[in-house]
Structure formats: structure tokens, C-alpha cells
Design an enzyme around this catalytic site. Structure first.
Site, PDB file in Angstrom:
ATOM      1  N   SER A   1      19.492 -40.882 -13.861  1.00 48.12           N
ATOM      2  CA  SER A   1      18.219 -39.956 -13.469  1.00 48.12           C
ATOM      3  C   SER A   1      17.866 -39.696 -12.568  1.00 48.12           C
ATOM      4  O   SER A   1      18.408 -40.449 -11.375  1.00 48.12           O
ATOM      5  CB  SER A   1      17.510 -40.215 -14.160  1.00 48.12           C
ATOM      6  OG  SER A   1      16.149 -39.498 -14.100  1.00 48.12           O
TER       7      SER A   1
ATOM      8  N   CYS B   1      13.847 -37.023 -12.038  1.00 44.72           N
ATOM      9  CA  CYS B   1      12.668 -37.453 -12.369  1.00 44.72           C
ATOM     10  C   CYS B   1      12.041 -37.852 -11.549  1.00 44.72           C
ATOM     11  O   CYS B   1      10.384 -38.933 -10.860  1.00 44.72           O
ATOM     12  CB  CYS B   1      12.850 -38.933 -13.439  1.00 44.72           C
ATOM     13  SG  CYS B   1      13.743 -40.433 -11.803  1.00 44.72           S
TER      14      CYS B   1
ATOM     15  N   HIS C   1       0.933 -40.633   0.082  1.00 43.88           N
ATOM     16  CA  HIS C   1       0.496 -41.921  -0.909  1.00 43.88           C
ATOM     17  C   HIS C   1      -0.715 -41.399  -1.756  1.00 43.88           C
ATOM     18  O   HIS C   1      -0.202 -41.232  -2.506  1.00 43.88           O
ATOM     19  CB  HIS C   1       0.493 -42.722  -0.960  1.00 43.88           C
ATOM     20  CG  HIS C   1      -0.002 -43.804  -1.530  1.00 43.88           C
ATOM     21  ND1 HIS C   1      -0.832 -43.997  -2.388  1.00 43.88           N
ATOM     22  CD2 HIS C   1       1.232 -44.547  -2.338  1.00 43.88           C
ATOM     23  CE1 HIS C   1      -1.503 -45.094  -3.341  1.00 43.88           C
ATOM     24  NE2 HIS C   1       0.049 -44.973  -3.276  1.00 43.88           N
TER      25      HIS C   1
ATOM     26  N   ARG D   1      -2.707  -1.391  -6.347  1.00 39.95           N
ATOM     27  CA  ARG D   1      -1.508  -2.916  -6.131  1.00 39.95           C
ATOM     28  C   ARG D   1      -2.058  -3.292  -7.465  1.00 39.95           C
ATOM     29  O   ARG D   1      -2.822  -3.461  -8.686  1.00 39.95           O
ATOM     30  CB  ARG D   1      -1.944  -3.625  -5.289  1.00 39.95           C
ATOM     31  CG  ARG D   1      -3.469  -4.203  -5.126  1.00 39.95           C
ATOM     32  CD  ARG D   1      -3.530  -4.880  -3.496  1.00 39.95           C
ATOM     33  NE  ARG D   1      -5.526  -5.102  -4.235  1.00 39.95           N
ATOM     34  CZ  ARG D   1      -5.477  -4.663  -2.540  1.00 39.95           C
ATOM     35  NH1 ARG D   1      -5.232  -4.827  -1.284  1.00 39.95           N
ATOM     36  NH2 ARG D   1      -7.743  -5.260  -1.967  1.00 39.95           N
TER      37      ARG D   1
ATOM     38  N   GLY E   1      -7.688  -9.168   5.929  1.00 43.46           N
ATOM     39  CA  GLY E   1      -8.840  -8.657   6.996  1.00 43.46           C
ATOM     40  C   GLY E   1      -8.251  -9.048   8.222  1.00 43.46           C
ATOM     41  O   GLY E   1      -8.105  -9.181   9.271  1.00 43.46           O
TER      42      GLY E   1
ATOM     43  N   LYS F   1       0.980  -1.126  -0.328  1.00 44.02           N
ATOM     44  CA  LYS F   1      -0.272   0.001  -0.123  1.00 44.02           C
ATOM     45  C   LYS F   1       1.285   1.417  -0.448  1.00 44.02           C
ATOM     46  O   LYS F   1       0.415   1.790  -0.689  1.00 44.02           O
ATOM     47  CB  LYS F   1      -0.642  -0.256   1.548  1.00 44.02           C
ATOM     48  CG  LYS F   1      -2.396   0.710   1.656  1.00 44.02           C
ATOM     49  CD  LYS F   1      -3.272   0.650   2.219  1.00 44.02           C
ATOM     50  CE  LYS F   1      -3.717  -1.057   2.246  1.00 44.02           C
ATOM     51  NZ  LYS F   1      -3.949  -1.029   3.322  1.00 44.02           N
TER      52      LYS F   1
ATOM     53  N   TYR G   1      17.377 -32.388 -19.067  1.00 42.89           N
ATOM     54  CA  TYR G   1      15.737 -32.608 -18.988  1.00 42.89           C
ATOM     55  C   TYR G   1      15.640 -32.802 -17.816  1.00 42.89           C
ATOM     56  O   TYR G   1      16.204 -33.082 -16.795  1.00 42.89           O
ATOM     57  CB  TYR G   1      15.654 -33.581 -19.944  1.00 42.89           C
ATOM     58  CG  TYR G   1      15.340 -34.902 -19.331  1.00 42.89           C
ATOM     59  CD1 TYR G   1      14.695 -35.691 -18.157  1.00 42.89           C
ATOM     60  CD2 TYR G   1      16.624 -35.879 -19.795  1.00 42.89           C
ATOM     61  CE1 TYR G   1      14.701 -36.573 -17.990  1.00 42.89           C
ATOM     62  CE2 TYR G   1      16.454 -36.816 -19.599  1.00 42.89           C
ATOM     63  CZ  TYR G   1      15.598 -37.149 -18.269  1.00 42.89           C
ATOM     64  OH  TYR G   1      16.322 -39.127 -17.699  1.00 42.89           O
TER      65      TYR G   1
ATOM     66  N   MET H   1      -5.953  -6.265   9.522  1.00 38.84           N
ATOM     67  CA  MET H   1      -6.298  -4.858  10.565  1.00 38.84           C
ATOM     68  C   MET H   1      -7.229  -4.481   9.993  1.00 38.84           C
ATOM     69  O   MET H   1      -7.326  -3.907   8.925  1.00 38.84           O
ATOM     70  CB  MET H   1      -5.177  -4.665  11.093  1.00 38.84           C
ATOM     71  CG  MET H   1      -5.700  -3.370  12.365  1.00 38.84           C
ATOM     72  SD  MET H   1      -4.278  -2.501  12.476  1.00 38.84           S
ATOM     73  CE  MET H   1      -5.392  -1.617  12.018  1.00 38.84           C
TER      74      MET H   1
ATOM     75  N   ARG I   1      -3.552   3.160   8.556  1.00 39.85           N
ATOM     76  CA  ARG I   1      -3.878   1.058   7.235  1.00 39.85           C
ATOM     77  C   ARG I   1      -3.287   1.267   7.730  1.00 39.85           C
ATOM     78  O   ARG I   1      -1.145   1.296   7.473  1.00 39.85           O
ATOM     79  CB  ARG I   1      -4.019   1.893   6.181  1.00 39.85           C
ATOM     80  CG  ARG I   1      -4.714   3.501   5.706  1.00 39.85           C
ATOM     81  CD  ARG I   1      -4.852   3.963   4.859  1.00 39.85           C
ATOM     82  NE  ARG I   1      -5.524   2.750   3.637  1.00 39.85           N
ATOM     83  CZ  ARG I   1      -5.944   2.842   2.563  1.00 39.85           C
ATOM     84  NH1 ARG I   1      -4.743   4.300   1.586  1.00 39.85           N
ATOM     85  NH2 ARG I   1      -6.142   2.458   1.828  1.00 39.85           N
TER      86      ARG I   1
HETATM   87  P1  ADP Z   1      -7.877  -2.597   3.075  1.00 40.29           P
HETATM   88  O1  ADP Z   1      -6.320  -3.689   3.525  1.00 40.29           O
HETATM   89  O2  ADP Z   1      -8.319  -3.722   4.215  1.00 40.29           O
HETATM   90  O3  ADP Z   1      -7.830  -2.216   1.957  1.00 40.29           O
HETATM   91  P2  ADP Z   1      -7.856   0.239   3.730  1.00 40.29           P
HETATM   92  O4  ADP Z   1      -6.144   0.018   4.584  1.00 40.29           O
HETATM   93  O5  ADP Z   1      -7.538   0.285   2.063  1.00 40.29           O
HETATM   94  O6  ADP Z   1      -7.856  -1.045   4.395  1.00 40.29           O
HETATM   95  O7  ADP Z   1      -8.813   0.862   3.698  1.00 40.29           O
HETATM   96  C1  ADP Z   1     -10.257   0.588   3.657  1.00 40.29           C
HETATM   97  C2  ADP Z   1     -10.865   1.612   3.158  1.00 40.29           C
HETATM   98  O8  ADP Z   1     -11.430   2.786   4.454  1.00 40.29           O
HETATM   99  C3  ADP Z   1     -10.485   1.861   2.052  1.00 40.29           C
HETATM  100  O9  ADP Z   1     -10.436   1.539   0.676  1.00 40.29           O
HETATM  101  C4  ADP Z   1     -10.824   3.341   1.914  1.00 40.29           C
HETATM  102  O10 ADP Z   1     -12.276   3.534   1.432  1.00 40.29           O
HETATM  103  C5  ADP Z   1     -10.923   3.648   3.577  1.00 40.29           C
HETATM  104  N1  ADP Z   1      -9.802   5.129   4.019  1.00 40.29           N
HETATM  105  C6  ADP Z   1      -8.471   4.599   3.996  1.00 40.29           C
HETATM  106  N2  ADP Z   1      -7.953   5.568   4.086  1.00 40.29           N
HETATM  107  C7  ADP Z   1      -9.016   6.707   3.717  1.00 40.29           C
HETATM  108  C8  ADP Z   1      -8.812   8.292   3.151  1.00 40.29           C
HETATM  109  N3  ADP Z   1      -7.601   8.675   3.938  1.00 40.29           N
HETATM  110  N4  ADP Z   1     -10.094   9.196   3.374  1.00 40.29           N
HETATM  111  C9  ADP Z   1     -10.974   7.998   2.990  1.00 40.29           C
HETATM  112  N5  ADP Z   1     -11.258   6.837   3.360  1.00 40.29           N
HETATM  113  C10 ADP Z   1      -9.877   6.518   3.463  1.00 40.29           C
HETATM  114 MG    MG Z   2      -7.746  -1.666   0.775  1.00 37.87          MG
END
Ligand code: ADP
Ligand code: MG
Ligand code: MG
Length: 895
Positions: free
Chosen positions: A780, A850, A471, A351, A106, A27, A870, A108, A97
Site C-alpha cells: 500500500s 492510502c 494537521h 456560456r 469583475g 466569450k 484500489y 475588467m 469586451r
Molecule cells: P462581463 O464579462 O462582465 O459579463 P460583458 O462583456 O458581457 O461583461 O459586458 C457587459 C454587458 O454590456 C453585457 O451584458 C451587455 O448587456 C452589454 N454589452 C456588451 N456588448 C454589447 C453590445 N455590443 N451591444 C449592447 N450591449 C452590449
Molecule cells: Mg457578460
């Protein structure tokens, strides 16, 4: 300056860039790159993954200097934006984030709206002229901070909110009891009440007030992100996904933008191309007047991008520009998150997008045709999983509800794909059901070589014990057959003919469905769909074959498997085992048993003479199927004990059939018993004791070759002697084999060329390779046995302790299971020695591998570097081996 811990981005400049995923997390690197190339990204900074690593190495203490650096960056952020955290008039709000180098969904929850307190919430209200909006943001923040950062049960917050909605809001709007009150129905006074109750809850739970100081809030959130890295679910996720070498998570702090400021605002998720078909179309969802988590939480149904275009063409146009810029920059499909605040677009994440196998091929080919990437880059982009994925049938997952209802139990997904059919609890019943035209799932506590017939007719295999190298798993993988192993919760009662999981009892004959990709087992027969092989697959594989230099052979015992493998691109057979052929029919088993219980050479030869025509026919079939491609045939390998009956009844029957006393049979079987058969009387040791067996097999091979050759089909037989440990032993057998072969060729008057070589599968043979190579035409590497013997670990028992040798928290000797991916430091070193020594006395020595490892991408690239001619693998892994060898060449040229 010491280490730099914090990387700033904003105002079209960034300290970092898109290549710094390891340090900034995916990210953080994406945000830096987008900022750098001029895309609209709210400003912010990233605390590196290295800080997370240091934090754990240092007893959960931050490294010196971090605090000052974070504060300096907050200062810089405030200056860049022109707002201050906690300001009573126009406050800066941020999100906090997580984000590691590899995305861990999922792990955090993101904390939004940080910086709000009792004063700044009023500042936000005044500035936006929207008090309801400000208090809505505040109640979200207290809840996210309280639950995510401080660990208060989220339900307690939800209960309070629900309570206010159901009493105050319902009464004020006169909403009927049967209708749900929405979050958006609340008014500002109700939200203020919620905020106050949240603060009371916070104090009650934690014994302190909800922090009003934004800096204190910030450190709380940063601590929560780092803490989540070692949460059980994160550790488990890394283990299950086999994620190694990722040191920690980064923390991203960035300015909040608001998608919930009215109808010209909103938030969405999109892909630059369709991730499921690979089609070059813009793809995504948008939610008007909403903040981040609303999309995911499914509170309202989002609209398609086409509707977004109609609703807000200006914002949409900005998004399309971003799409084009991003693809040109990253040269790959991107998955992006964005928010529109009052008509202005902000990018919050990008990403490389996850894609289906089908889409992976389509996009790679399209991007080459568009001139975006080269063929070489396209080849590097395909994963072995993508190849596996396009061959296997899959469960139709569109019916989520019925899937949920049918779920029965989970095991270890050993071979991906799906299969549905009737439960069979033994080989006989499996064969019977299959003969009736039913689809069968063979369900066993475990499987053994005797079950192979039943496994072959089954559509899928399910075992209660065993791991990914058991197996069942190994055999099924060879066939590309869906297989789940180690399903411990499964109770199999062979006598009662039932399979049960807790309360649910299924009978033999009932239908179940396996999802080998996830390890999930379902009750009943679910709908499966067969993905068709796309044209782009053919195109990529054509490029692959143009680039790779090393050949791919296959391990195949039957003409059927051989043909299949050739269709998949095999250029020869690297291992044709002869022992399965003995189990094929009653007649054959009887003949081999007669040979084994024979007590004189004459009787043994007589029994072997009965086997000869069967073997000759088998080899003929294989040579015909291979049509001139080289075929390595391994002489008999397993201990004879595996071929004889073990129950008294069966032994009596055998005695009767071949007309010898029962006691003779019983005695012979007892004699054959070995304490450690793997290291016992097997492989070439059988031929040392009973050279007649070798004579018969070589004769069968060469007679078959002569017949086929005379019929106008080219042949290239290569005879392989297993389990050699010394050149004296090898030379004895090799000479004998050549004698028989030359005699047969003369008898037949055919022009057949053949080779004699050995399998290197005992460490001693690797160390004596220069001597053995003097008369061997080829080596082999039989890396299954070589691994067992080098490690001194039995593959069949390793499930009990080997996981500890791979676990990052335990011994961690190996990066991966050494029976799946070659132990390069140990076994690999033996290969190196054997190759060098072997080529020193025989520069023309042909070399191959092999073992199971021949289908493992990491091993393939490793042995390619050792200079093998090979690799040989099971038919279904042939395309993967081709791809890996092409990737090897591309990667080599890049260096
Ligand atoms: P995940 O890793 O689960 O995708 P994110 O860090 O991308 O979590 O955050 C989830 C959501 O929170 C983002 O998709 C976005 O919609 C919202 N978000 C995160 N940062 C901001 C921000 N600076 N302004 C507005 N919305 C935000
Ligand atoms: Mg996200
Ligand atoms: Mg072996």
C-alpha cells in the site's frame, strides 16, 4: 500567412467556433458558435488570447501584423453593417469586451458605445431622432473610457453627474430635497453639460483632449483589456481560484445594439434551466428600456421572464427559440446575455452556466433521460466539488444584511460547509461543552494529534496558523468537518480565555459561525441549512459504480467511521491505524505508558497483555462493521515519544500509578527524545527492537478475526507492516507475524485467511520492491511519508516555503501542492518503479494507495493508470474517489 490574430463573426459565418475557448476566450468562442448556428448576434471580431500572451512576452508590444489585421477587420465590419465608425450621419458604435478561456468575473469593465465623438453623437441623434439618447450614450462612453481605459477615478465622473442632477435637474423638475434625482430625469441639455464637463475633467487629469478619432479610441480600449490581465486583482483571482495554463484574455469588438431605445427595447440575463434547483424551467431577469450595465448595477429592479412574455410576446418567443437551439447545440445548461432593440432580439453572450451542486446532479440525470447526453457524459460533468457540496450544511445566505453585520474575520477555507457553535479553546472544554449538548467550535492557534478528541466533538475547527495541509485541515477534511485555518488576524489568549480580532473581543463560550467554503468567520450563531441528498445523486452514483473498474477503500480507525464509509460506498478499509486506539481511555493510555517505561521484556509483556483485550475489541468492532470486506490494519507507527507525558507533574502521576520511581520515568522519557522523530525510532523499527509489540498486535487482530468468523461473519484481515526499507527487515517481521497468526488460528480452531504486506513509504522500499514482494501479499503506497521523504520536505514545515514552489511567478516546480495532489513526475515515478519491480517477482501482488492523495481526483486518475487494485481515502472522499475512477474509465475509452 503568419499567425492569424483576429477572428471575424457576422452574417451567419464565423472564422472560429465554440470549441476554440483557449484561443478566443469563452466569450469569443460563444459568439462565434452562436453566429455559426444562425442565432442573431451583432457582428464583430475577436483578437486572440495569443496576442495577449505575445504582448507580455514582448515587453508590452503588439506582434507585427496585428494592427493591419485589426484595421482590415474594422473595414470588414463596416461593410457588413453598412455603417462607419465616427460617421457624422449614421455612425457605427462598438463595444470592447474582455474574455479569457475561464471566466474571471469583475476583471475588467466593458466599454460600450465606442466610436462616439462630437460629430458622430449628432449623427446618432439625427438617425435615431433621439438626441437625449445620443448624449446619454456619449456621457456613458466618456466615463467608461476615461475610468476603465485611462484610469481616471470613476468617482470624479460620478460627482460631476450628481452635481448637474442636483442643481439643474432638481430645479427644472421641482424635485423635493429629500428625494433622489434619477439618471433618467435628466434632459438633453443637462446631458450635454455633463459631457462637456467630462471632457474638461479628462483633459485636466490626462493633459490631453478626449480622443475624437475612433481608431485611437479603439486602441486605447484594446490596450486597457490587455492591461487588465496583469492587474493585481486579476492575478490574485487566478491564484485564489488556482487557475493555471490560461495564457491571456481575448478582446471582443462588436457592433452595439441598444436596449435603451424605448419600451420595445430592453436587456436581460437568463439561464436555459434553473441554476439553483436544476429544474428544466427557463429562468432569468429582464429590464425594459435599459442598457447592459443597468441590470447588474441594480439601478432598477428587473422583471421575471414570465412578465417579459406578457409585456413583449414576440421578443420573448425569439428568446425561447434561442434557448432551445442553444441547449441542443451545447448539450448543457447555458447562461446567456441578450438585448432587445425595438422588438428585435440580439444575443450578446452565452456560456456554460455555473450551477449549485444540487443542480449539477439534477441536470445531468435529466439530460440523460431527455436523450441529450449519454451516462458517460453525465459522469464527466460532475465535479468533485459538486459531491463535496451536497454533503455539507451551508449558511443560509438569503439574509445578506445580517451576514454583513456579523462578519468578523477571514482565514483560509480548508474544508467547505458551515458550522455554528460556542468557542472552546481546548480539548477538555470542547468535550465538556459537547457533553452538555452544545455545538462547539474548537479554536486553537494550531492543533496536534492530542487535540483529536476535541476536534472530533467539535462541529467546526478554526486555527490561527497553518495552511491547507496542516494537521487541523487534514484531520477535519477526513471527517468532512468544516475547518478554517491560517486566520492570522485572530489573537488567541489561552490564559485570559479570549479570542480577539482588532477591537472585538470574544470570550470562550461565545458563539461564532464558520463558512469553510469561503474562509469567513462570523460573530454569533447564524442559521444553517442542511441540503438533502437528492435522488439524482443516487442515480449518478449507480452509473458511476457500473462504469468504474478499480475499487475504493477507506481510511478508518473506528467502527463508526467504517460504517459511515460503507454507507458512502467503500468496499474495504485500506488503512486502519492502531495508535489512535491507545489514546481512547485513561486505562489504555496508562497501559501503553507502562509498556513504554518498562525496562525488561517481562514487564513489557505484562503491560502489553493489558492492552491486548482493548485492541481485540476494537478490531472485532471494525470487522463486524465491515462484514467480510477486506480490512488492512497497520501495526503501530508513531515514535513512542508521542505517547508519554511531558510535564513533571504528569510524569510524577504516572510513576505513582504504576509504582516505579519518578526518576525512572523521567529518564525514560528523556531517552525517547529524538532530534528528528519523523526519521527516528518508529514504524517497523519499533517491532525490530521490541518484537513483543508486534506479537501482541497480530494476536489481537487474528483473535478478533477468529471470534467474528466463528460468530458467522466473514472476515478478511490484512496485516500491514509500516516503514519497511528492506526485504531482510520485512521478511524477519513478516515471518514472525505469520507465526503468531497461524498459532492463534490453530488455538481458536477457526478458518481465517489473512494477508501480510507492507506500506511503501520510504524511497528505498520502492527501489527494493522486487525483493520485498517475494514474501509480501500486498503493497500500500503511503504517499504522505513517501512525498516527505522523496522531496526531503517536512509536511508540517512546508507552509513556509512550499507556496513559492507552486506560485506561477516564482519557482513553479509543482502544478499543485504535492501533499494534496501527488507529484506525478517524482513520487509518481517511484510508484511506477515499485509496481513494476513488485509485480516482476509476485504477479499476484495486491496494490493500493492510502495517503491523503487517495482522495484527490488528479492523483486517483494517475494511479488508476498505473494499474492499482484500489485507492483508499477518508470516508467523506469515498464518493469522490468512485466518481474519479469512473471518469478515468470514460476518459480512457474516449482516447
Ligand atoms: P462581463 O464579462 O462582465 O459579463 P460583458 O462583456 O458581457 O461583461 O459586458 C457587459 C454587458 O454590456 C453585457 O451584458 C451587455 O448587456 C452589454 N454589452 C456588451 N456588448 C454589447 C453590445 N455590443 N451591444 C449592447 N450591449 C452590449
Ligand atoms: Mg457578460
Ligand atoms: Mg507513514
Amino acid at each position: 500567412m503568419a499567425n492569424k490574430f483576429v477572428y471575424f463573426f457576422g452574417n451567419k459565418t464565423a472564422d472560429g467556433n465554440g470549441t476554440m475557448k483557449q484561443l478566443l476566450g469563452g466569450k469569443g468562442a460563444g459568439l462565434a458558435e452562436m453566429t455559426r448556428i444562425g442565432l442573431p448576434v451583432p457582428a464583430g471580431f475577436t483578437i486572440t488570447t495569443e496576442v495577449c500572451d505575445l504582448y507580455y512576452k514582448n515587453n508590452k508590444n503588439y506582434p507585427d501584423g496585428l494592427e493591419a489585421e485589426v484595421l482590415a477587420n474594422i473595414d470588414k465590419l463596416e461593410k457588413t453593417i453598412g455603417k462607419k465608425l465616427g460617421d457624422a450621419n449614421d455612425p457605427l458604435l462598438v463595444s470592447v469586451r474582455s474574455g479569457a478561456a475561464i471566466s474571471m468575473p469583475g476583471m475588467m469593465e466593458t466599454i460600450l458605445n465606442l466610436g462616439l465623438n462630437d460629430k458622430s453623437v449628432e449623427g446618432l441623434a439625427n438617425k435615431t431622432g433621439n438626441r437625449r439618447f445620443a448624449y446619454d450614450a456619449y456621457r456613458r462612453f466618456i466615463m467608461m473610457y476615461g475610468s476603465t481605459a485611462m484610469g481616471i477615478d470613476r468617482e470624479k465622473f460620478d460627482d460631476i453627474f450628481e452635481d448637474v442632477k442636483n442643481t439643474k435637474t432638481r430645479a427644472r423638475l421641482n424635485i423635493a430635497a429629500c428625494k433622489k434625482v434619477g439618471d433618467t430625469d435628466t434632459d438633453v441639455n443637462e446631458l450635454i453639460e455633463v459631457v462637456n464637463s467630462f471632457k474638461v475633467l479628462y483633459k485636466k487629469e490626462l493633459g490631453e483632449d478626449f480622443p475624437q478619432d475612433p481608431i485611437k479610441q479603439l486602441w486605447g480600449a484594446i490596450g486597457a483589456v490587455f492591461g487588465s490581465w496583469m492587474a493585481d486583482k486579476a492575478i490574485t483571482y487566478r491564484k485564489v481560484e488556482n487557475i493555471k495554463g490560461v495564457v491571456g484574455t481575448a478582446v471582443n469588438v462588436m457592433q452595439m445594439v441598444f436596449g435603451n431605445m424605448g419600451n420595445t427595447s430592453g436587456t436581460g440575463v437568463c439561464f436555459t434551466r434553473d441554476p439553483s434547483s436544476g429544474e428544466n424551467v427557463f429562468y432569468g431577469d429582464y429590464l425594459v428600456n435599459a442598457q447592459g450595465e443597468d441590470v447588474v448595477a441594480g439601478i432598477r429592479t428587473p422583471i421575471k421572464l414570465s412578465d417579459f412574455e406578457a409585456a413583449d410576446p414576440t421578443a420573448y418567443k425569439q428568446l425561447v427559440d434561442v434557448r432551445n437551439t442553444l441547449e441542443k447545440n451545447f448539450k448543457d445548461m447555458q447562461d446567456m446575455e441578450f438585448t432587445v432593440e425595438e422588438g428585435k432580439l440580439y444575443m450578446l453572450q452565452c456560456r456554460t452556466g455555473k450551477r449549485t451542486p444540487m443542480a449539477a446532479f439534477k441536470m445531468a440525470v435529466d439530460m440523460v433521460n431527455e436523450g441529450l447526453i449519454t451516462k458517460e457524459e453525465a459522469i464527466l460533468r460532475i465535479k468533485d466539488r459538486d459531491i463535496e457540496g451536497i454533503f455539507y450544511p451551508i449558511i443560509d445566505i438569503s439574509e445578506k444584511d445580517s451576514l454583513k453585520k456579523a462578519f468578523l474575520v477571514s482565514g483560509i477555507g480548508a474544508v467547505p460547509g458551515a458550522a455554528a457553535g460556542r468557542i472552546a479553546l481546548n480539548v477538555k472544554n470542547a468535550e465538556k461543552m459537547a457533553a452538555n449538548g452544545d455545538k462547539v467550535i474548537l479554536v486553537r492557534k494550531e492543533t496536534s494529534p492530542e487535540d483529536v478528541g476535541g476536534m472530533h466533538v467539535a462541529s467546526g475547527i478554526l486555527t490561527a496558523t497553518g495552511g491547507k495541509t496542516s494537521h487541523a485541515a487534514v484531520v477535519a477534511r477526513g471527517w468532512g468537518k468544516c475547518c478554517i485555518v491560517g486566520c492570522e488576524a485572530l489573537k488567541i489568549d489561552y490564559e485570559a480565555k479570549t479570542v480577539s480580532v482588532g477591537e472585538t473581543v470574544l470570550k470562550e463560550g461565545d458563539n461564532i459561525t464558520l463558512n469553510g467554503s469561503t474562509g469567513d468567520v462570523y460573530n454569533g450563531s447564524l442559521k444553517l441549512v442542511q441540503p438533502a441528498l437528492p435522488e439524482s445523486y443516487t442515480t449518478i452514483m449507480k452509473w458511476v459504480d457500473e462504469i468504474r473498474k478499480i475499487q475504493v477503500r477507506t481510511n478508518a480507525d473506528t467502527p463508526y467511521d467504517a460504517k459511515k464509509a460503507v454507507e458512502l460506498g467503500a468496499q474495504g478499509i485500506g488503512l486502519c491505524r492502531t495508535e489512535h486506539m491507545f489514546f481512547d481511555t485513561e486505562e489504555r493510555i496508562l497501559a501503553i505508558r507502562e509498556m513504554i517505561v518498562a525496562d525488561t521484556v517481562e514487564k513489557r509483556v505484562k503491560a502489553l497483555d493489558k492492552l491486548l483485550p482493548f485492541q481485540r475489541d476494537d478490531f472485532k468492532g471494525i470487522f463486524e462493521a465491515m462484514n467480510g470486506k477486506p480490512v488492512i490494519i497497520r501495526l503501530i507507527d508513531p515514535p513512542l515519544h508521542e505517547f508519554v507525558p511531558h510535564t513533571e507533574a504528569e510524569q510524577k502521576q504516572l510513576a505513582e500509578k504504576i509504582g516505579i520511581p519518578f526518576d525512572t520515568v523521567r529518564l525514560r522519557v528523556n531517552q525517547l527524545h529524538e532530534a528528528n522523530p519523523m526519521l527516528g525510532h518508529r514504524g517497523c523499527r519499533l517491532a525490530i527492537t521490541y518484537p513483543e509489540i508486534l506479537d501482541m498486535q497480530v494476536r489481537a487482530i487474528i483473535e478478533a478475526a477468529c471470534i467474528v468468523k466463528k460468530a458467522g461473519i466473514p472476515v478478511e484481515p490484512e496485516i500491514m507492516i509500516p516503514l519497511i526499507i528492506d526485504d531482510k527487515e520485512f521478511k524477519l517481521l513478516e515471518k514472525r507475524a505469520r507465526n503468531v497468526a497461524d498459532t492463534v488460528i490453530k488455538e481458536q480452531g477457526a478458518d481465517v485467511k489473512y494477508m501480510v504486506g507492507t506500506m511503501i513509504e520510504v524511497p528505498r522500499a520502492a527501489l527494493r520492491a522486487n525483493k520485498i514482494a517475494e514474501t509480501a501479499d500486498f503493497f500500500s503506497f503511503g504517499t504522505n511519508d513517501l512525498t516527505q521523504m522523496t522531496l526531503g520536505m517536512s509536511r508540517d514545515d512546508a507552509g513556509k516555503f512550499l507556496p513559492d514552489y507552486v506560485d506561477e511567478r516564482k519557482a513553479a516546480v509543482f502544478m499543485a501542492d504535492p501533499f494534496q495532489s501527488l507529484d506525478q513526475d517524482g513520487v509518481g515515478e517511484l510508484l511506477r518503479i515499485a509496481i513494476e519491480k513488485g509485480r516482476s517477482t509476485n504477479p499476484n501482488l495486491k496494490l493500493g494507495i492510502c495517503g491523503e492523495h487517495g482522495g484527490d481526483p488528479a492523483t486517483i486518475k494517475f494511479v488508476a493508470g498505473l494499474g492499482l487494485n484500489y485507492v483508499s481515502c477518508s470516508p467523506f472522499r469515498v464518493p469522490i474517489a468512485r466518481l474519479s475512477l469512473a471518469q478515468y474509465e470514460v476518459e480512457k475509452n474516449k482516447k
